[in-house]
Scaffold this active site. Structure first.
Site, short mmCIF file in Angstrom:
data_model
loop_
_atom_site.label_atom_id
_atom_site.label_comp_id
_atom_site.label_asym_id
_atom_site.label_seq_id
_atom_site.Cartn_x
_atom_site.Cartn_y
_atom_site.Cartn_z
N CYS A 180 16.12 83.90 71.34
CA CYS A 180 16.96 84.72 70.46
C CYS A 180 17.81 83.85 69.54
CB CYS A 180 17.84 85.67 71.27
SG CYS A 180 19.03 84.83 72.33
N HIS A 217 16.80 79.38 74.20
CA HIS A 217 16.82 80.85 74.07
C HIS A 217 16.11 81.23 72.79
CE1 HIS A 217 20.05 81.78 77.17
NE2 HIS A 217 19.89 80.47 77.22
N CYS A 239 16.34 87.11 78.07
CA CYS A 239 17.78 87.31 77.87
C CYS A 239 18.09 88.80 77.83
CB CYS A 239 18.29 86.59 76.63
SG CYS A 239 18.27 87.53 75.11
N GLU A 240 19.22 89.13 78.45
CA GLU A 240 19.53 90.55 78.58
C GLU A 240 20.03 91.17 77.28
OE1 GLU A 240 22.40 90.71 81.74
OE2 GLU A 240 24.10 90.47 80.39
N HIS A 241 20.36 90.33 76.30
CA HIS A 241 20.86 90.89 75.04
C HIS A 241 19.74 91.32 74.11
CE1 HIS A 241 24.15 88.01 76.31
NE2 HIS A 241 24.72 89.19 76.35
N HIS A 242 18.66 90.54 74.11
CA HIS A 242 17.58 90.81 73.13
C HIS A 242 16.23 91.03 73.80
CE1 HIS A 242 20.66 88.31 71.06
NE2 HIS A 242 20.49 89.20 70.09
N GLN A 277 22.07 82.93 81.11
CA GLN A 277 21.76 81.66 81.80
C GLN A 277 22.80 81.31 82.85
OE1 GLN A 277 20.37 78.55 79.17
NE2 GLN A 277 21.05 76.99 80.59
N1 GTP Z 1 26.63 83.08 77.25
C1 GTP Z 1 25.38 83.44 76.97
N2 GTP Z 1 25.12 84.03 75.81
C2 GTP Z 1 23.83 84.39 75.56
C3 GTP Z 1 22.78 84.18 76.44
N3 GTP Z 1 21.64 84.65 75.87
C4 GTP Z 1 21.99 85.12 74.67
N4 GTP Z 1 23.32 84.98 74.46
C5 GTP Z 1 24.20 85.30 73.32
O1 GTP Z 1 24.64 86.62 73.36
C6 GTP Z 1 25.28 86.86 72.12
C7 GTP Z 1 25.13 88.31 71.70
O2 GTP Z 1 25.90 88.41 70.55
P1 GTP Z 1 25.95 89.67 69.56
O3 GTP Z 1 26.79 89.31 68.38
O4 GTP Z 1 26.30 90.89 70.35
O5 GTP Z 1 24.41 89.83 69.19
P2 GTP Z 1 23.67 89.35 67.88
O6 GTP Z 1 24.20 90.06 66.68
O7 GTP Z 1 22.20 89.53 68.13
O8 GTP Z 1 24.08 87.83 67.81
P3 GTP Z 1 23.36 86.59 67.12
O9 GTP Z 1 22.40 86.03 68.12
O10 GTP Z 1 24.49 85.64 66.82
O11 GTP Z 1 22.66 87.09 65.88
C8 GTP Z 1 24.67 85.85 71.17
O12 GTP Z 1 25.67 84.93 70.83
C9 GTP Z 1 23.57 85.17 71.98
O13 GTP Z 1 23.37 83.80 71.61
C10 GTP Z 1 23.11 83.55 77.69
O14 GTP Z 1 22.27 83.32 78.55
N5 GTP Z 1 24.41 83.20 77.90
ZN ZN Z 2 19.23 86.87 73.51
#
Ligand code: GTP
Ligand code: ZN
Length: 215
Positions: A172, A170, A101-104, A142
């Site tokens: 994360c 996921h 995942c690109e966020h984590h 995704q």
């Molecule tokens: N739509 C979507 N969201 C994703 C995907 N992978 C991760 N995420 C979401 O990206 C969001 C990033 O939210 P943030 O609030 O910026 O990050 P965070 O504080 O780490 O969020 P939490 O996971 O809720 O603790 C989270 O809700 C993740 O679940 C994906 O493939 N698609």
């Molecule tokens: Zn993630």
């Protein structure tokens, strides 16, 4: 870190977020140093025996997990598009997906089901899985992964339609954050006849739910 004048040609079109001007060239050594800094930040001793090669290993692992940036559809296809006079649905099911995942930068683990209805051309079956691998081995969300697989097939074959479902968990959301063990997400992308005709879409959905007796 220096800024490249040009992105290496192997990356053309694959790095969504850099303009040609701003693509940074980061050396292997700089990447290892960054991992070492992370370890220090976590309160670890990067020089202890178990960790001394970790920066090298992490960089190698991350490069592998994002190796899809360095592939192209042309290369992976290797010419395996064949003329075939059929317009029956082709479905490749249960293709495993290992993405990040690109966020984590944590794993997205799941599977993809990919179907198309040919219009004079079919693709080597293994190439359907290779397309999933190429887009999977990038930093992803995704929804984009699902759409990229569908658009790749649509562009390559100009079929009557394409349908892709990705079902994935996921890490994360499982190992950290909201910690919902067992949660998974389903995304779909439909093109052509699959978006126009509910019956065709339904046939696809029932085929991906059916359990074959050899599995
Ligand atoms: N739509 C979507 N969201 C994703 C995907 N992978 C991760 N995420 C979401 O990206 C969001 C990033 O939210 P943030 O609030 O910026 O990050 P965070 O504080 O780490 O969020 P939490 O996971 O809720 O603790 C989270 O809700 C993740 O679940 C994906 O493939 N698609
Ligand atoms: Zn993630």
């Amino acid at each position: 870190m220096t800024l490249a004048k040009e992105i290496p040609t192997s990356l053309n079109g694959n790095l969504p977020n850099f303009s040609t001007e701003a693509a940074p060239v980061v050396s292997e050594e700089e990447m290892r140093q960054a991992v070492r800094t992370l370890l220090l930040g976590l309160g670890e001793n990067p020089d202890r025996e178990g960790l001394k090669d970790t920066p090298k290993r992490v960089v190698k692992a991350l490069k592998f997990l994002t190796s899809g940036y360095h592939q192209s559809l042309d290369e992976l296809l290797n010419g395996a598009v064949f003329h075939e006079n059929t317009d029956e649905m082709v479905l490749v099911r249960d293709i495993d997906i290992f993405s990040s995942c690109e966020h984590h930068i944590l794993p997205i683990l799941g599977r993809a089901h990919v179907a198309y209805i040919p219009d004079g051309k079919v693709i080597g079956l293994s190439k359907v899985a290779r397309i999933c691998e190429m887009y999977g081995r990038r930093l992803q969300v995704q929804e984009r992964l699902t759409a990229q697989i569908a658009d790749a097939l649509q562009g390559l074959l100009k079929p009557k339609g394409v349908a892709v479902v990705v079902e994935a968990s996921h890490m994360c959301m499982v190992m950290r954050g909201v910690q919902k063990v067992g949660s998974w997400t389903s995304t779909s992308a439909v093109r052509g006849v699959f978006s126009e005709d509910a019956k065709t879409r339904q046939e696809f959905m029932s085929l991906i739910r059916h359990t074959p007796n050899f599995s």
